[in-house]
Design a protein around this motif. Structure first.
Motif: not given
Length: 201
Positions: A171-183
């Motif tokens: 199991r792993k939690v990833y950070e979605l690569q989206g707009p800069p303000e959502t990092r």
């Protein structure tokens, strides 16, 4: 492949009844129908009728794993990878004054699996599972989260997963690569099983 790796999506407790009818709304994917007797070691004949509102390819499950090719010019599966997208977190969309409608896709070697649409929530529980027999295991698997909108859906963010060898119940939690303000805000929870033994699950 036939070993149970998750709870049944649909089952019946009426094991003694000669006729059973079950109804459910299922996400797109592969499912196995397993008829059983009420007692062990009893052989019976079964008639299965599948009624759907969309085209469904129903066939006998005979092989435990895909056949490998003796022809060196034809690729054979090298690795089996199962990926479950459990949920996402904090999918607040800048400029949107309501909680979004979203869905997730899993892409691997030309095959794409899509989840159901999760409406009006920033913390959608997708529970989307896909099983891939991979000819080119060095290539990454793409996870993409989309927002449903008119006239066109749009991509919120993506994640690349390697599906490395012998990763069981990882199991792993990833950070979605989206707009800069959502990092660091948009998160995706996954569970991965992966093995070079094509009959491991």
């Amino acid at each position: 492949m036939h070993k149970e790796v998750q709870p049944p999506v649909l089952s019946s407790t009426e094991s003694d009844s000669p006729s059973i009818c079950l109804q459910s709304h299922l996400t797109e994917g592969r499912y196995v129908i397993i008829p059983t007797t009420s007692s062990k070691n009893h052989k019976r004949k079964f008639a299965i009728r599948l009624i759907t509102d969309k085209y469904t390819k129903l066939r006998n499950l005979i092989l435990d794993q895909p056949e490998t090719s003796e022809n060196g010019n034809i690729e054979s599966p090298q690795r089996m990878t199962s990926i479950t997208i459990l949920k996402a977190e904090s999918l607040w969309i800048p400029g949107l004054d309501k909680e979004p409608d979203t869905y997730v896709t899993i892409e691997c070697e030309g095959t794409k699996i899509k989840s159901q649409l999760k409406k009006d929530t920033v913390d959608p529980e997708y529970k989307l599972r896909a099983l891939f027999y991979r000819n080119r295991p060095h290539k990454t698997i793409k996870i993409k989260v989309y927002a449903s909108a008119f006239p066109n859906d749009y991509l919120l963010g993506s994640v690349l997963i390697a599906g490395t060898r012998n990763a069981f119940a990882k199991r792993k939690v990833y950070e979605l690569q989206g707009p800069p303000e959502t990092r660091g805000i948009w998160l995706l929870h996954t569970e991965t099983f992966s093995s070079d033994n094509l009959n491991a699950f």
